[in-house]
Design an enzyme around this catalytic site. Structure first.
Site, mmCIF file in Angstrom:
data_model
loop_
_atom_site.group_PDB
_atom_site.id
_atom_site.type_symbol
_atom_site.label_atom_id
_atom_site.label_comp_id
_atom_site.label_asym_id
_atom_site.label_seq_id
_atom_site.Cartn_x
_atom_site.Cartn_y
_atom_site.Cartn_z
ATOM 1 C CG HIS A 174 -10.937 7.056 1.653
ATOM 2 N ND1 HIS A 174 -11.371 8.306 2.010
ATOM 3 C CD2 HIS A 174 -9.622 7.009 1.962
ATOM 4 C CE1 HIS A 174 -10.366 9.004 2.517
ATOM 5 N NE2 HIS A 174 -9.299 8.240 2.489
ATOM 6 C CG ASN A 193 -1.808 1.113 1.395
ATOM 7 O OD1 ASN A 193 -1.711 2.087 0.655
ATOM 8 N ND2 ASN A 193 -2.705 1.039 2.360
ATOM 9 C CD GLU A 240 -7.628 1.897 3.544
ATOM 10 O OE1 GLU A 240 -6.774 2.057 4.448
ATOM 11 O OE2 GLU A 240 -8.075 2.833 2.864
ATOM 12 N NE ARG A 264 -3.826 11.054 18.155
ATOM 13 C CZ ARG A 264 -3.116 10.132 17.545
ATOM 14 N NH1 ARG A 264 -2.908 8.990 18.141
ATOM 15 N NH2 ARG A 264 -2.603 10.335 16.346
ATOM 16 N NE ARG A 267 -5.709 15.007 0.887
ATOM 17 C CZ ARG A 267 -6.048 13.734 0.936
ATOM 18 N NH1 ARG A 267 -7.295 13.364 0.741
ATOM 19 N NH2 ARG A 267 -5.145 12.811 1.167
ATOM 20 N NE ARG A 279 -5.320 2.853 -0.882
ATOM 21 C CZ ARG A 279 -5.426 3.724 0.095
ATOM 22 N NH1 ARG A 279 -4.564 3.720 1.081
ATOM 23 N NH2 ARG A 279 -6.398 4.596 0.092
HETATM 24 P P1 AMP Z 1 -5.677 7.414 9.508
HETATM 25 O O1 AMP Z 1 -5.416 8.233 8.283
HETATM 26 O O2 AMP Z 1 -6.889 6.558 9.407
HETATM 27 O O3 AMP Z 1 -4.455 6.659 9.991
HETATM 28 O O4 AMP Z 1 -6.021 8.479 10.687
HETATM 29 C C1 AMP Z 1 -5.038 9.342 11.217
HETATM 30 C C2 AMP Z 1 -5.688 10.403 12.090
HETATM 31 O O5 AMP Z 1 -6.507 9.790 13.104
HETATM 32 C C3 AMP Z 1 -4.694 11.257 12.878
HETATM 33 O O6 AMP Z 1 -4.317 12.376 12.125
HETATM 34 C C4 AMP Z 1 -5.451 11.642 14.135
HETATM 35 O O7 AMP Z 1 -6.036 12.915 13.935
HETATM 36 C C5 AMP Z 1 -6.571 10.631 14.247
HETATM 37 N N1 AMP Z 1 -6.479 9.787 15.435
HETATM 38 C C6 AMP Z 1 -5.766 8.659 15.605
HETATM 39 N N2 AMP Z 1 -5.937 8.164 16.859
HETATM 40 C C7 AMP Z 1 -6.809 9.004 17.488
HETATM 41 C C8 AMP Z 1 -7.395 9.067 18.791
HETATM 42 N N3 AMP Z 1 -7.143 8.145 19.717
HETATM 43 N N4 AMP Z 1 -8.233 10.097 19.061
HETATM 44 C C9 AMP Z 1 -8.503 11.032 18.132
HETATM 45 N N5 AMP Z 1 -7.988 11.021 16.891
HETATM 46 C C10 AMP Z 1 -7.150 10.036 16.570
#
Ligand code: AMP
Length: 395
Positions: A179, A12, A378, A281, A237, A91
């Site tokens: 996605h 990926n 994914e 966070r 974005r 991917r």
């Molecule tokens: P992804 O692209 O699915 O890996 O999501 C990444 C984003 O998820 C990060 O930029 C964080 O803003 C958010 N994230 C990850 N863990 C947490 C958490 N425990 N609480 C709030 N946001 C989170």
């Protein structure tokens, strides 16, 4: 060391990382790795076995995607998996107009991806480089291309066509949606637990965020468009924006196309509004300290998700199930609660305790809409398609 197969390797390629996994034919994950920070000063290689034990954990500079791909094949050699790989699933963010379904990788397909690289300049050139290098490291192992756009291929024309002269649509300027592998995984997971796919919205809220509406098992609408820049407010974005703003920045502010790209893709969204960070966070922590821009960025994000839940529900003619997934959707009860606040009129009633505990179903028993939290995967979806296509099975 030799490890007996047969196994599937999934690859990926993101905009600055390569994630890879080895699966057996029963979809058990045996090895997972991530090469992050490619092209940056500080990169890293982390590889874990399925029992959680560390195989590689080092900080190192990885100059290019090609070098990253060499690290992948070297890692397979060192762990003894190299001889057991029967197929590689990749991917691919964009399949353009021509490749609307996942399929076996061919030289012709690779050539097409090189031709349409401008459709996803932050992903496709890197993905092609990685494929070339993995093929060099694993010669004569068949590959399968899994497209993020494939899930949306049957969207009706009114969801697909932009209201600019129709000639542009005919040459491929249309809403593709992204996605898709995540949406497929969630759809399969819903089917597996007997949830009907009559009127479903899936909210994939991560670094990139999008939503999709599914009626009777088919995607009928999605928030991303010609590129992954459209729709929701995202980490960096901008999401939906009046094209007049783009014209203004070009004409009156002297922006070049490259500078606009940087602004809209990397300097906007939660980061652009907060001026501090794109991580939810950290924004929640800043909010507690009264940081006004952090507060505003979170308000914008939740408002945009709420707005699209409303519009996608209208497209579906009602809503039976809403699923939250990806980094923010899976892990942030606060954000889910804020998004759903005010949506009782749609028949959504949140069970606050279940939501805070990140349970699978977070709506209460009286809720007309079932609200769920499902972890997406994914890579597993890529492994599933790779096995299916190599076995010549239909969907
Ligand atoms: P992804 O692209 O699915 O890996 O999501 C990444 C984003 O998820 C990060 O930029 C964080 O803003 C958010 N994230 C990850 N863990 C947490 C958490 N425990 N609480 C709030 N946001 C989170």
């Amino acid at each position: 060391m030799e490890t007996t197969g047969p196994h599937i390797l999934t690859v990926n390629t993101g905009s600055s990382s390569i994630k890879f996994s080895v699966y057996d034919m029963d979809e058990r994950s045996l090895l997972k790795g991530e090469i992050a920070g490619i092209g940056r000063q500080e990169g890293s290689v982390r590889v874990f076995f399925s029992d959680g034990s560390i195989c590689v954990d080092e900080n190192t500079r990885i100059e290019s995607f090609r070098k990253g791909a060499v690290v992948v094949t070297r890692c397979l050699e060192e762990t003894g998996y190299v001889g057991s790989i029967e197929a590689v699933g990749y991917r691919i963010v964009h399949g353009g107009m021509k490749y609307r379904e996942h399929c076996q990788l061919t030289e012709e397909l690779l050539e097409y991806l090189r031709d349409i690289a401008h459709l996803a300049p932050e992903h496709l050139p890197q993905a092609v480089e990685v494929i070339e290098e993995v093929e060099r490291g694993l010669p004569s192992i068949p590959g399968v291309a899994c497209f993020d756009t494939a899930f949306h291929r049957d969207m009706p024309e009114e969801s697909r066509i932009y209201a600019i002269p129709l000639e542009f649509y005919r040459e491929g300027i249309m809403r593709y949606g992204f996605h898709g592998l995540s949406y497929e995984y969630i759809t399969d997971a819903l089917c597996a637990c007997g949830v009907p796919l009559d009127r479903v919205i899936i909210a994939h809220l991560g670094h990139g965020s999008s939503m999709t509406a599914i009626r009777d098992g088919r995607c009928v609408e999605t928030t991303m468009g010609f590129t992954p820049l459209a729709g929701l407010v995202m980490s960096t974005r901008c999401g939906d924006i009046d094209p007049g703003v783009v014209l203004y920045l070009l004409r009156e502010k002297g922006f070049s196309a490259d500078r606009l790209n940087l602004l809209l893709n990397h300097g906007s969204g939660l980061l652009g509004i907060s001026g501090r960070t794109d991580d939810i966070r950290k924004l929640l922590a800043l909010e507690k300290r009264g940081d006004e821009r952090a507060i505003l960025s979170l308000r914008l994000f939740c408002h945009s998700v709420r707005k699209f839940i409303g519009s996608l529900s209208a497209v579906l003619g009602g809503l039976s199930t809403l699923v939250f997934t990806a980094g923010i959707g899976e892990n942030s009860p606060e954000i889910r609660e804020r998004i759903l606040d005010g949506l009782e009129f749609l028949g959504i009633r949140l069970d606050t305790e279940r939501n805070r505990a990140n349970q699978k179903v977070i709506s209460d028993k009286q809720s007309r809409v079932m609200v769920m939290v499902i972890k997406t995967d994914e890579e597993r979806m890529i492994a599933r398609h790779t096995k299916r296509i190599l076995n010549g099975e239909g969907r």
